[in-house]
Design a protein around this motif. Sequence first.
Motif, mmCIF file in Angstrom:
data_model
loop_
_atom_site.group_PDB
_atom_site.id
_atom_site.type_symbol
_atom_site.label_atom_id
_atom_site.label_comp_id
_atom_site.label_asym_id
_atom_site.label_seq_id
_atom_site.Cartn_x
_atom_site.Cartn_y
_atom_site.Cartn_z
ATOM 1 N N TYR A 30 0.825 -1.211 0.000
ATOM 2 C CA TYR A 30 0.000 0.000 0.000
ATOM 3 C C TYR A 30 0.860 1.262 0.000
ATOM 4 C CZ TYR A 30 -2.988 -3.738 1.716
ATOM 5 O OH TYR A 30 -3.647 -4.930 1.869
ATOM 6 N N TYR A 32 1.784 3.286 -2.316
ATOM 7 C CA TYR A 32 1.262 4.428 -3.069
ATOM 8 C C TYR A 32 0.123 5.110 -2.309
ATOM 9 C CZ TYR A 32 4.032 2.507 -6.892
ATOM 10 O OH TYR A 32 5.064 2.034 -7.658
ATOM 11 N N TYR A 33 -0.690 4.306 -1.638
ATOM 12 C CA TYR A 33 -1.734 4.887 -0.789
ATOM 13 C C TYR A 33 -1.105 5.700 0.341
ATOM 14 C CZ TYR A 33 -5.146 1.785 -3.035
ATOM 15 O OH TYR A 33 -5.960 1.153 -3.929
ATOM 16 N N ILE A 34 -0.059 5.133 0.928
ATOM 17 C CA ILE A 34 0.605 5.815 2.045
ATOM 18 C C ILE A 34 1.271 7.098 1.569
ATOM 19 C CG2 ILE A 34 2.470 5.610 3.753
ATOM 20 C CD1 ILE A 34 1.777 2.609 3.903
ATOM 21 N N THR A 36 0.195 8.958 -0.823
ATOM 22 C CA THR A 36 -0.914 9.912 -0.969
ATOM 23 C C THR A 36 -1.327 10.463 0.385
ATOM 24 O OG1 THR A 36 -1.703 8.635 -2.890
ATOM 25 C CG2 THR A 36 -3.236 10.223 -1.909
ATOM 26 N N VAL A 37 -1.345 9.603 1.391
ATOM 27 C CA VAL A 37 -1.676 10.043 2.752
ATOM 28 C C VAL A 37 -0.667 11.070 3.230
ATOM 29 C CG1 VAL A 37 -1.775 9.285 5.171
ATOM 30 C CG2 VAL A 37 -2.911 7.941 3.407
ATOM 31 N N GLN A 102 -6.933 12.278 3.612
ATOM 32 C CA GLN A 102 -5.857 11.442 4.172
ATOM 33 C C GLN A 102 -6.394 10.475 5.211
ATOM 34 O OE1 GLN A 102 -3.700 12.203 7.291
ATOM 35 N NE2 GLN A 102 -4.431 14.206 7.937
ATOM 36 N N ILE A 105 -8.297 7.594 3.297
ATOM 37 C CA ILE A 105 -7.384 6.624 2.670
ATOM 38 C C ILE A 105 -6.712 5.758 3.728
ATOM 39 C CG2 ILE A 105 -5.275 6.356 1.299
ATOM 40 C CD1 ILE A 105 -6.053 8.944 -0.170
ATOM 41 N N MET A 106 -6.245 6.393 4.820
ATOM 42 C CA MET A 106 -5.509 5.656 5.853
ATOM 43 C C MET A 106 -6.412 4.671 6.584
ATOM 44 S SD MET A 106 -2.438 5.351 6.708
ATOM 45 C CE MET A 106 -2.039 3.870 7.630
ATOM 46 N N VAL A 109 -6.511 1.646 4.434
ATOM 47 C CA VAL A 109 -5.249 0.902 4.503
ATOM 48 C C VAL A 109 -5.172 0.100 5.801
ATOM 49 C CG1 VAL A 109 -2.735 1.124 4.716
ATOM 50 C CG2 VAL A 109 -3.963 2.457 3.005
ATOM 51 N N LYS A 112 -7.350 -2.893 5.686
ATOM 52 C CA LYS A 112 -6.781 -3.919 4.803
ATOM 53 C C LYS A 112 -5.644 -4.660 5.499
ATOM 54 C CE LYS A 112 -8.049 -1.670 0.451
ATOM 55 N NZ LYS A 112 -7.566 -0.873 -0.710
ATOM 56 N N ASP A 157 -3.717 3.392 12.191
ATOM 57 C CA ASP A 157 -4.476 4.477 11.570
ATOM 58 C C ASP A 157 -4.133 5.810 12.223
ATOM 59 O OD1 ASP A 157 -6.265 6.017 10.213
ATOM 60 O OD2 ASP A 157 -8.055 4.985 10.909
#
Length: 599
Positions: A30, A32-34, A36-37, A102, A105-106, A109, A112, A157
């Motif tokens: 993750y 790329y998600y992180i 973005t966060v 943020q 999204i977090m 994540v 998940k 989180d």
Amino acid sequence: MKGKKQAPSSDKVKDFKGTLKQLAHYLSPYKYYIFTVVLFAILSATFSIIGPKIMGKATTEIFNGLVSKISGGSGIDFSKIGRILIFLLCLYAVSAVCNFVQNFIMSGVSQKIAYGLRKSISEKLNRLPMKYFDHKTHGEILSRVTNDVDTVSSNLDQCMTQMITSITTLIGVVVMMLTISPLMTLAVLVIIPIALILLAFIVSHSQKYFERQQEYLGHVNGKVEEVYGGHNIVKAFNGEEEAVEEFKELNQTLYRSAWKSQFFSGIMMPLMNFIGNLGYVVVSILGGYFVIQNKITVGDIQSFIQYVRNFMHPLSNVAQIVNLIQATIAAAERVFEFLGEEEEVKETEHPVSTENLNGNVTFSHVQFGYNPDRTIIKDFNATVKQGQKVAIVGPTGAGKTTMVKLLMRFYDVNHGSIQIDGHDIKDFKRQDLRRMFGMVLQDTWLFSGTIEDNVKYGKMDATFEDVEKACREAHADHFIKTLPESYHMVINEEGNNISQGQKQLLTIARVILADPKILILDEATSSVDTRTEEYIQKAMDELMKNRTSFIIAHRLSTIRNADLILVMDHGDIVEQGNHEELLKKNGFYAKLYNSQFEE
């Protein structure tokens, strides 16, 4: 229900860096998600940081307007102040949107990650050897799946978003304070070493309590699960008081460790607030002096005070986050310890097919012990031919059930070998090997679901007609049709809406449906009444035709027609033969048999 005393947990996380590295492995998919966060957290913090500077301009404009009005000038320019405030409102709105994105999204994540950990634990459970469960309570294992994973998920989180926001805010606030007054900034920063010293002291003392809190939370859950699962036995033997005392002891330990961990966590904020108030005093004194010297404006003092508040708040957050990280690592380490437990011996790379096997079984010099220092099966030798009905008898603790567990590879032998049609059972895949067997145990196991689903567990692709036929052969069809909703009646979680005998009939029907090559019956009829036992015995006799069958029996009257009786005592076969032969020997078997018919 006397439970084993649990050893106290270690004072510190055993491997902080190693656990952090494993956690990073779960986060890597993750990234790329992180990223973005991180980006949105920086943007949110940056827009918030600019706010006090703009607010200071509005304050200065009001102050200058009042001074101008007193001096006979034009007074306050409300239109200019309005534009400043609208711009400020837009900044805070953008900051709020970035903060929402943020956090959104977090949260995804972290959930998940929790999903992945639970999935790994679920898969791990199926790969663990049976000996692992001999030393762990169900509640302790459940605690890893629930409490520890939830702690990792929720704290992760908070840690990720708050840490990024706090660090960005700290850096940005320092930069903004420097643009107003380097000397005032320096005076405020002098306070930081005091905060860091206090933080280091608290962290060093709180870690052991967070670790112990997670450890004893598992022990408490285990005790609750144990006592609730056997609450009828506890009541029957008046064990309530002892159960309460044992729980009280564990709960007291959990209380002490949780209280201390939360106490250390709770004093962070008051200490940081006290240090922050010292900063306000310094700013007020220096700010007033610099205004008199015309080095800064009144609005700058207001902005600087706001920045000091903004500076101390993330500093307090960092202190709280350190505690969250400790709790997260403590929980994660328990999860990773479980995932790192020794698994069953790996499957052979070239497994033997179970197709066309006849069911000849050979035990050759088998030795086994649940503990390395205590051998239960010492030198077991036996040859069982295809289609034979073999009874294993002996006093309690002789090793009868243990031999069955070895046969199905729930445990592996320490020495010697067990062969089916000349192939060592280690040469088969465990799933293929166990598919050859059908087991009916003394302790029944049914899951929460319909009667049809429970019987179909023996053959998942069976039709309803197949299920019904198997139940008729097991003499279960009659009682099933007297129940509400018949085959579609749901058996509850505890299985107490049907009798113990009815449960046993269903497990027998399950084995009949599976149609295995080798049968294992461990006191299969011990939970049914005499009349039902006769029906079951007839069904079993029909089922055992042309099948190798192992029957563990305490009531020797039920195995008189067995082809071969293996008499065990202290892990060895002391006699073998059929019923008539063994009685004629007038040995160990004859004594066991006759003792059951003595007045």
